[in-house]
Design an enzyme around this catalytic site. Structure first.
Site, PDB file in Angstrom:
ATOM      1  N   SER A   1       0.814  -1.221   0.000  1.00  0.00           N
ATOM      2  CA  SER A   1       0.000   0.000   0.000  1.00  0.00           C
ATOM      3  C   SER A   1       0.847   1.271   0.000  1.00  0.00           C
ATOM      4  O   SER A   1       1.919   1.331   0.627  1.00  0.00           O
ATOM      5  CB  SER A   1      -0.884  -0.017   1.257  1.00  0.00           C
TER       6      SER A   1
ATOM      7  N   GLU B   1       0.234   3.653   1.727  1.00  0.00           N
ATOM      8  CA  GLU B   1       0.303   4.139   3.118  1.00  0.00           C
ATOM      9  C   GLU B   1       1.675   3.833   3.725  1.00  0.00           C
ATOM     10  O   GLU B   1       2.032   4.407   4.755  1.00  0.00           O
ATOM     11  CB  GLU B   1      -0.812   3.515   3.959  1.00  0.00           C
TER      12      GLU B   1
ATOM     13  N   TYR C   1      -1.616   0.536  10.401  1.00  0.00           N
ATOM     14  CA  TYR C   1      -1.871  -0.124   9.110  1.00  0.00           C
ATOM     15  C   TYR C   1      -0.625  -0.020   8.223  1.00  0.00           C
ATOM     16  O   TYR C   1      -0.171  -1.013   7.643  1.00  0.00           O
ATOM     17  CB  TYR C   1      -3.070   0.541   8.427  1.00  0.00           C
TER      18      TYR C   1
HETATM   19  P1  NAP Z   1     -11.442  -4.474   1.896  1.00  0.00           P
HETATM   20  O1  NAP Z   1     -12.594  -4.137   1.034  1.00  0.00           O
HETATM   21  O2  NAP Z   1     -11.362  -3.849   3.265  1.00  0.00           O
HETATM   22  O3  NAP Z   1     -11.398  -6.074   2.055  1.00  0.00           O
HETATM   23  C1  NAP Z   1     -10.601  -6.687   3.012  1.00  0.00           C
HETATM   24  C2  NAP Z   1     -10.825  -8.184   2.950  1.00  0.00           C
HETATM   25  O4  NAP Z   1      -9.972  -8.810   3.922  1.00  0.00           O
HETATM   26  C3  NAP Z   1     -12.256  -8.639   3.250  1.00  0.00           C
HETATM   27  O5  NAP Z   1     -12.634  -9.612   2.311  1.00  0.00           O
HETATM   28  C4  NAP Z   1     -12.126  -9.276   4.626  1.00  0.00           C
HETATM   29  O6  NAP Z   1     -13.017 -10.368   4.797  1.00  0.00           O
HETATM   30  C5  NAP Z   1     -10.705  -9.823   4.560  1.00  0.00           C
HETATM   31  N1  NAP Z   1     -10.154 -10.106   5.886  1.00  0.00           N
HETATM   32  C6  NAP Z   1     -10.153  -9.316   6.985  1.00  0.00           C
HETATM   33  N2  NAP Z   1      -9.588  -9.950   8.015  1.00  0.00           N
HETATM   34  C7  NAP Z   1      -9.223 -11.181   7.563  1.00  0.00           C
HETATM   35  C8  NAP Z   1      -8.619 -12.312   8.163  1.00  0.00           C
HETATM   36  N3  NAP Z   1      -8.264 -12.313   9.465  1.00  0.00           N
HETATM   37  N4  NAP Z   1      -8.405 -13.413   7.428  1.00  0.00           N
HETATM   38  C9  NAP Z   1      -8.781 -13.448   6.115  1.00  0.00           C
HETATM   39  N5  NAP Z   1      -9.365 -12.404   5.477  1.00  0.00           N
HETATM   40  C10 NAP Z   1      -9.591 -11.292   6.207  1.00  0.00           C
HETATM   41  O7  NAP Z   1     -10.065  -4.125   1.170  1.00  0.00           O
HETATM   42  P2  NAP Z   1      -9.818  -3.762  -0.380  1.00  0.00           P
HETATM   43  O8  NAP Z   1     -10.069  -2.326  -0.584  1.00  0.00           O
HETATM   44  O9  NAP Z   1     -10.485  -4.762  -1.230  1.00  0.00           O
HETATM   45  O10 NAP Z   1      -8.242  -3.934  -0.480  1.00  0.00           O
HETATM   46  C11 NAP Z   1      -7.655  -5.196  -0.831  1.00  0.00           C
HETATM   47  C12 NAP Z   1      -6.235  -5.224  -0.308  1.00  0.00           C
HETATM   48  O11 NAP Z   1      -5.476  -4.165  -0.877  1.00  0.00           O
HETATM   49  C13 NAP Z   1      -6.116  -5.052   1.205  1.00  0.00           C
HETATM   50  O12 NAP Z   1      -5.019  -5.804   1.647  1.00  0.00           O
HETATM   51  C14 NAP Z   1      -5.809  -3.571   1.357  1.00  0.00           C
HETATM   52  O13 NAP Z   1      -5.145  -3.327   2.585  1.00  0.00           O
HETATM   53  C15 NAP Z   1      -4.926  -3.338   0.146  1.00  0.00           C
HETATM   54  N6  NAP Z   1      -4.925  -1.995  -0.392  1.00  0.00           N
HETATM   55  C16 NAP Z   1      -6.102  -1.384  -0.678  1.00  0.00           C
HETATM   56  C17 NAP Z   1      -6.087  -0.118  -1.222  1.00  0.00           C
HETATM   57  C18 NAP Z   1      -7.376   0.582  -1.592  1.00  0.00           C
HETATM   58  O14 NAP Z   1      -7.338   1.792  -1.844  1.00  0.00           O
HETATM   59  N7  NAP Z   1      -8.488  -0.121  -1.687  1.00  0.00           N
HETATM   60  C19 NAP Z   1      -4.857   0.531  -1.488  1.00  0.00           C
HETATM   61  C20 NAP Z   1      -3.671  -0.165  -1.209  1.00  0.00           C
HETATM   62  C21 NAP Z   1      -3.711  -1.422  -0.678  1.00  0.00           C
HETATM   63  P3  NAP Z   1     -14.365 -10.343   5.689  1.00  0.00           P
HETATM   64  O15 NAP Z   1     -15.486 -10.285   4.690  1.00  0.00           O
HETATM   65  O16 NAP Z   1     -14.303 -11.650   6.390  1.00  0.00           O
HETATM   66  O17 NAP Z   1     -14.284  -9.172   6.607  1.00  0.00           O
END
Ligand code: NAP
Length: 325
Positions: free
Chosen positions: A124, A126, A148
């Site tokens: 990320s 971040e 984070y």
């Molecule tokens: P998101 O919508 O918050 O989804 C997070 C996912 O992680 C959910 O499916 C959640 O499942 C799962 N999760 C949480 N705790 C877990 C655990 N203990 N074991 C297994 N799964 C777990 O995030 P996103 O926006 O799709 O982002 C995807 C990835 O990219 C993340 O790693 C995020 O940090 C990273 N990222 C995102 C952005 C952005 O702008 N979106 C930018 C940079 C990096 P549940 O349904 O069970 O809660």
């Protein structure tokens, strides 16, 4: 038929990536935690062709079993506690899931002795936090400003270390913020698009936000999952910054959303400030240099900032109108 295992499959990116990989003919496996039946049910309805396997990033045994069952050619590790504000309130849980989780998954793959598994880590922007240079590229030093960000930096370094120590095929995408109608309602972009839609329909008079000054490089999630896939199709694993190269403030976001909903762009009228939403340490300005992704992956964003905000506001106008009727 290639097979892929996606962690975080129920999240924003997990849904976009499921769609992309199914359209490419993959056998797709999604790792789901057992705790949220509603979320799993909603996902199942939209993606009946994805195989679900139970597991949690805090539980190594479940990850070993998931890798055994799915026998993936590619693993996309998207699972994380991804909301920065929450990470200040739950730093240890964030370190466990977002930091140690990827390490456990790497161990599960290493112990499985399945040769040639390709691994994508969701790193990320971040991690850049209090930025050391602008714009940020793959060689910019990290200075995370939240639990984070520190957890993601640990996971990123672990991936590089496993790649170099065990010759594993691992690529990290250092993705800048990416959004869309599937974004969780706690994130500021969705909070603004939903809030503005409700104001436009007369359901609310204002929305409540913290600082309007932080600037971010916002892109469309549909474009960004394509970059993840491209990274795993290269001859060699590398880390790539994925970004639009343009930064906008939260204030710009509100103005653009109000205009998209046909309202006066009068931020003072429609936004109330709540100081409890300020973070203990803020990241003021992030903007990425995605030249390597452009040159090596042939990747470029297809949706600009105004197009992205408009897509989200129009979606939330339809949603709010249907729930009102
Ligand atoms: P998101 O919508 O918050 O989804 C997070 C996912 O992680 C959910 O499916 C959640 O499942 C799962 N999760 C949480 N705790 C877990 C655990 N203990 N074991 C297994 N799964 C777990 O995030 P996103 O926006 O799709 O982002 C995807 C990835 O990219 C993340 O790693 C995020 O940090 C990273 N990222 C995102 C952005 C952005 O702008 N979106 C930018 C940079 C990096 P549940 O349904 O069970 O809660």
């Amino acid at each position: 038929m290639p097979s892929a295992l996606i962690t975080g499959v129920t999240g924003q990116d997990g849904q976009h990536l499921s769609e992309l990989l199914l359209s490419k003919g993959y056998e797709v496996w999604g790792l789901v935690r057992g705790h949220s039946a509603d979320r799993i049910q909603a996902y199942r309805q939209e993606f009946p062709d994805v195989h679900l396997v139970e597991g949690d990033l805090t539980d190594l045994g479940s990850l070993i079993r998931a890798v055994e069952v799915a026998q993936p050619d590619e693993v996309y590790n998207l699972g994380s506690l991804s909301f920065v504000a929450l990470s200040f309130r739950q730093p240890e849980a964030t370190a466990d899931v977002t930091g140690l989780g990827p390490l456990r998954l790497l161990e599960a793959i290493r112990l499985s002795e399945q040769p040639g598994v390709r691994f994508y880590q969701a790193s990320s922007s971040e991690m850049f936090g209090k930025v050391r240079e602008t714009p940020q590229s793959e060689s910019t030093a990290f200075y995370p400003r939240s639990p984070y960000g520190t957890a993601k930096a640990f996971a990123h370094h672990s991936c590089v270390n496993y790649r170099e120590s065990y010759d594993m095929w691992i690529s990290c995408g250092i993705l800048f913020n990416h959004e869309g109608p599937r974004r969780g309602s706690e994130f500021v972009t969705r909070k603004v698009s939903r809030g503005v839609a409700r104001i436009a329909l007369g359901l609310d008079t204002h929305l409540t936000l913290g600082s309007l000054e932080p600037r971010r490089d916002w892109g469309y999630a549909g474009d960004y999952v394509n970059a993840m896939w491209l990274m795993l199709q290269q001859e060699q694993p590398h880390d790539y910054v994925i970004a639009t190269g343009e930064a906008h403030s939260v204030r710009d976001l509100v103005v653009t959303a109000l205009q998209s909903a046909g309202l006066e762009p009068d931020v003072e009228r429609y936004v109330r400030f709540d100081k409890s939403l300020l973070r203990p340490a803020e990241v003021d300005f992030l903007v990425g240099d995605a030249s390597r992704a452009r040159d090596e992956l042939g990747w470029a964003p297809s949706v600009d900032f105004v197009g992205l905000v408009d897509m989200m506001v129009q979606h939330d106008l339809r949603l709010a109108a249907s729930s009102r009727d």
